[in-house]
Design a protein around this motif. Structure first.
Motif, PDB file in Angstrom:
ATOM      1  N   SER A  66       0.845  -1.202   0.000  1.00 51.70           N
ATOM      2  CA  SER A  66       0.000   0.000   0.000  1.00 51.70           C
ATOM      3  C   SER A  66       0.872   1.240   0.000  1.00 51.70           C
ATOM      4  CB  SER A  66      -0.892   0.023   1.244  1.00 51.70           C
ATOM      5  OG  SER A  66      -1.803  -1.042   1.210  1.00 51.70           O
ATOM      6  N   PRO A  67       0.494   2.234  -0.765  1.00 49.71           N
ATOM      7  CA  PRO A  67       1.258   3.483  -0.741  1.00 49.71           C
ATOM      8  C   PRO A  67       1.275   4.099   0.659  1.00 49.71           C
ATOM      9  CG  PRO A  67      -0.206   3.434  -2.636  1.00 49.71           C
ATOM     10  CD  PRO A  67      -0.574   2.259  -1.760  1.00 49.71           C
ATOM     11  N   ILE A  68       2.384   4.728   0.996  1.00 51.78           N
ATOM     12  CA  ILE A  68       2.549   5.381   2.299  1.00 51.78           C
ATOM     13  C   ILE A  68       1.549   6.534   2.383  1.00 51.78           C
ATOM     14  CG2 ILE A  68       4.156   6.745   3.690  1.00 51.78           C
ATOM     15  CD1 ILE A  68       6.410   5.002   2.332  1.00 51.78           C
ATOM     16  N   THR A  69       0.798   6.575   3.487  1.00 50.81           N
ATOM     17  CA  THR A  69      -0.252   7.592   3.646  1.00 50.81           C
ATOM     18  C   THR A  69       0.149   8.729   4.583  1.00 50.81           C
ATOM     19  OG1 THR A  69      -1.258   6.277   5.408  1.00 50.81           O
ATOM     20  CG2 THR A  69      -2.119   5.951   3.164  1.00 50.81           C
ATOM     21  N   ASP A  70       1.281   8.585   5.239  1.00 48.68           N
ATOM     22  CA  ASP A  70       1.767   9.618   6.163  1.00 48.68           C
ATOM     23  C   ASP A  70       2.320  10.795   5.363  1.00 48.68           C
ATOM     24  OD1 ASP A  70       3.078  11.211   7.992  1.00 48.68           O
ATOM     25  OD2 ASP A  70       4.392   9.615   8.759  1.00 48.68           O
ATOM     26  N   ARG A  71       1.600  11.918   5.400  1.00 54.66           N
ATOM     27  CA  ARG A  71       1.980  13.086   4.604  1.00 54.66           C
ATOM     28  C   ARG A  71       3.322  13.678   5.016  1.00 54.66           C
ATOM     29  NH1 ARG A  71      -1.829  15.158   1.247  1.00 54.66           N
ATOM     30  NH2 ARG A  71      -3.898  14.268   1.413  1.00 54.66           N
ATOM     31  N   SER A  72       3.777  13.371   6.221  1.00 55.08           N
ATOM     32  CA  SER A  72       5.066  13.903   6.666  1.00 55.08           C
ATOM     33  C   SER A  72       6.241  13.029   6.217  1.00 55.08           C
ATOM     34  CB  SER A  72       5.087  14.044   8.196  1.00 55.08           C
ATOM     35  OG  SER A  72       5.012  12.757   8.798  1.00 55.08           O
ATOM     36  N   VAL A 107       8.755  11.514   3.634  1.00 54.75           N
ATOM     37  CA  VAL A 107       9.274  11.994   2.349  1.00 54.75           C
ATOM     38  C   VAL A 107       8.908  11.056   1.202  1.00 54.75           C
ATOM     39  CG1 VAL A 107      11.169  13.288   3.378  1.00 54.75           C
ATOM     40  CG2 VAL A 107      11.529  10.904   2.706  1.00 54.75           C
ATOM     41  N   LYS A 108       8.487   9.851   1.542  1.00 55.07           N
ATOM     42  CA  LYS A 108       8.106   8.877   0.507  1.00 55.07           C
ATOM     43  C   LYS A 108       6.579   8.715   0.436  1.00 55.07           C
ATOM     44  CE  LYS A 108      12.614   7.057   0.555  1.00 55.07           C
ATOM     45  NZ  LYS A 108      13.542   6.011   0.385  1.00 55.07           N
ATOM     46  N   PHE A 109       5.877   9.741   0.883  1.00 56.48           N
ATOM     47  CA  PHE A 109       4.419   9.790   0.849  1.00 56.48           C
ATOM     48  C   PHE A 109       3.926   9.441  -0.555  1.00 56.48           C
ATOM     49  CE2 PHE A 109       0.673  12.665  -0.003  1.00 56.48           C
ATOM     50  CZ  PHE A 109      -0.251  11.924   0.703  1.00 56.48           C
ATOM     51  N   GLY A 110       2.958   8.512  -0.630  1.00 60.91           N
ATOM     52  CA  GLY A 110       2.360   8.131  -1.900  1.00 60.91           C
ATOM     53  C   GLY A 110       3.067   6.985  -2.606  1.00 60.91           C
ATOM     54  N   MET A 111       4.218   6.570  -2.088  1.00 56.75           N
ATOM     55  CA  MET A 111       4.963   5.481  -2.724  1.00 56.75           C
ATOM     56  C   MET A 111       4.709   4.163  -2.000  1.00 56.75           C
ATOM     57  SD  MET A 111       8.717   7.138  -3.203  1.00 56.75           S
ATOM     58  CE  MET A 111       8.980   8.640  -4.107  1.00 56.75           C
ATOM     59  N   VAL A 112       4.714   3.067  -2.757  1.00 60.11           N
ATOM     60  CA  VAL A 112       4.718   1.732  -2.155  1.00 60.11           C
ATOM     61  C   VAL A 112       6.113   1.487  -1.606  1.00 60.11           C
ATOM     62  CG1 VAL A 112       4.554  -0.750  -2.638  1.00 60.11           C
ATOM     63  CG2 VAL A 112       2.890   0.837  -3.635  1.00 60.11           C
ATOM     64  N   ILE A 113       7.112   1.676  -2.453  1.00 58.80           N
ATOM     65  CA  ILE A 113       8.528   1.658  -2.099  1.00 58.80           C
ATOM     66  C   ILE A 113       9.207   2.562  -3.111  1.00 58.80           C
ATOM     67  CG2 ILE A 113       8.964  -0.410  -3.497  1.00 58.80           C
ATOM     68  CD1 ILE A 113      11.182  -1.218  -1.556  1.00 58.80           C
ATOM     69  N   ASP A 114      10.175   3.305  -2.671  1.00 63.60           N
ATOM     70  CA  ASP A 114      10.927   4.163  -3.583  1.00 63.60           C
ATOM     71  C   ASP A 114      11.632   3.263  -4.600  1.00 63.60           C
ATOM     72  OD1 ASP A 114      12.863   5.867  -4.768  1.00 63.60           O
ATOM     73  OD2 ASP A 114      12.925   7.108  -2.955  1.00 63.60           O
ATOM     74  N   PHE A 115      11.484   3.574  -5.891  1.00 72.68           N
ATOM     75  CA  PHE A 115      12.145   2.764  -6.912  1.00 72.68           C
ATOM     76  C   PHE A 115      13.652   2.655  -6.649  1.00 72.68           C
ATOM     77  CE2 PHE A 115       8.384   3.718  -9.659  1.00 72.68           C
ATOM     78  CZ  PHE A 115       8.066   2.409  -9.983  1.00 72.68           C
ATOM     79  N   SER A 116      14.253   3.714  -6.104  1.00 69.74           N
ATOM     80  CA  SER A 116      15.694   3.663  -5.831  1.00 69.74           C
ATOM     81  C   SER A 116      16.009   2.688  -4.696  1.00 69.74           C
ATOM     82  CB  SER A 116      16.259   5.056  -5.532  1.00 69.74           C
ATOM     83  OG  SER A 116      15.704   5.575  -4.343  1.00 69.74           O
ATOM     84  N   ASP A 117      15.096   2.524  -3.737  1.00 68.23           N
ATOM     85  CA  ASP A 117      15.297   1.545  -2.662  1.00 68.23           C
ATOM     86  C   ASP A 117      15.197   0.125  -3.208  1.00 68.23           C
ATOM     87  OD1 ASP A 117      15.621   3.603  -0.826  1.00 68.23           O
ATOM     88  OD2 ASP A 117      13.531   3.545  -0.164  1.00 68.23           O
ATOM     89  N   LEU A 118      14.234  -0.107  -4.089  1.00 72.73           N
ATOM     90  CA  LEU A 118      14.102  -1.420  -4.713  1.00 72.73           C
ATOM     91  C   LEU A 118      15.331  -1.698  -5.587  1.00 72.73           C
ATOM     92  CD1 LEU A 118      12.474  -3.979  -5.222  1.00 72.73           C
ATOM     93  CD2 LEU A 118      11.222  -2.743  -7.010  1.00 72.73           C
ATOM     94  N   LYS A 119      15.781  -0.693  -6.304  1.00 73.22           N
ATOM     95  CA  LYS A 119      16.968  -0.847  -7.143  1.00 73.22           C
ATOM     96  C   LYS A 119      18.182  -1.239  -6.307  1.00 73.22           C
ATOM     97  CE  LYS A 119      20.020   1.706 -10.261  1.00 73.22           C
ATOM     98  NZ  LYS A 119      20.256   2.992 -10.935  1.00 73.22           N
ATOM     99  N   ILE A 140       5.940  -4.683   2.523  1.00 71.56           N
ATOM    100  CA  ILE A 140       6.168  -4.839   1.082  1.00 71.56           C
ATOM    101  C   ILE A 140       6.429  -6.322   0.827  1.00 71.56           C
ATOM    102  CG2 ILE A 140       7.559  -4.177  -0.916  1.00 71.56           C
ATOM    103  CD1 ILE A 140       6.102  -1.823   0.455  1.00 71.56           C
ATOM    104  N   SER A 141       5.740  -6.898  -0.154  1.00 71.52           N
ATOM    105  CA  SER A 141       5.928  -8.311  -0.485  1.00 71.52           C
ATOM    106  C   SER A 141       6.368  -8.451  -1.925  1.00 71.52           C
ATOM    107  CB  SER A 141       4.615  -9.076  -0.301  1.00 71.52           C
ATOM    108  OG  SER A 141       4.180  -9.021   1.028  1.00 71.52           O
TER     109      SER A 141
END
Length: 150
Positions: free
Chosen positions: A42-48, A50-62, A127-128
């Motif tokens: 699920s996308p991060i819902t915490d507006r504070s 920095v990765k708000f709206g992301m499931v996981i930052d593509f750079s973290d997955l990379k 994240i799965s």
């Protein structure tokens, strides 16, 4: 909140040989592999955050996939350590080549299972790993789905 799948693609060059195989792949040869990694969460819902709206930052997955798969397998030759290929592997290692010995026949099918375990162990909570697709040639690939492996 909805579950969302995101996918990142990777490329690497790897050689291998299939000991005991009855075709050309018994010879040492290489592939330009393409790996598609799909995770779900699920996308991060915490507006504070920095990765708000992301499931996981593509750079973290990379970073995870690069460390666990690409950096290890790129320009390496993979051999099954339980076959006589271990002699060839040791000779190549002694000559400065990057060799990986695994406890399985290094087919795309077995490699994708290995890769799934490596990636699953590094994903953050919530994240799965949903699926992997390991493409060996333009027309041949192996797929791993979490739902098939419950």
């Amino acid at each position: 909140m909805s579950n969302i799948r995101i996918t990142k693609q990777f490329s690497f060059e790897t050689g291998h040989a299939l000991y005991g195989y009855d075709g050309k792949c018994k010879n040492v040869h290489g592939h330009s592999y393409k790996l598609s990694v799909t995770v779900i969460g699920s996308p991060i819902t915490d507006r504070s955050n920095v990765k708000f709206g992301m499931v996981i930052d593509f750079s973290d997955l990379k970073k995870i996939v690069k460390e666990e798969i690409v950096d290890q397998f790129d320009h390496a030759t993979v051999f099954n350590q339980t076959t006589p290929h271990v002699e060839l592997a040791n000779e190549l290692k002694n000559r400065g080549h990057h060799v990986i010995l695994v406890d399985y026949q290094p087919t795309s099918e077995n490699m994708v299972v290995d890769f799934a375990e490596r990636i699953k162990n590094r994903l953050p909570a919530g994240i799965s790993l949903f699926s992997l697709k390991l493409q060996e040639t333009e027309s041949s690939f192996a797929e791993w789905y979490a739902s098939d492996n419950l």
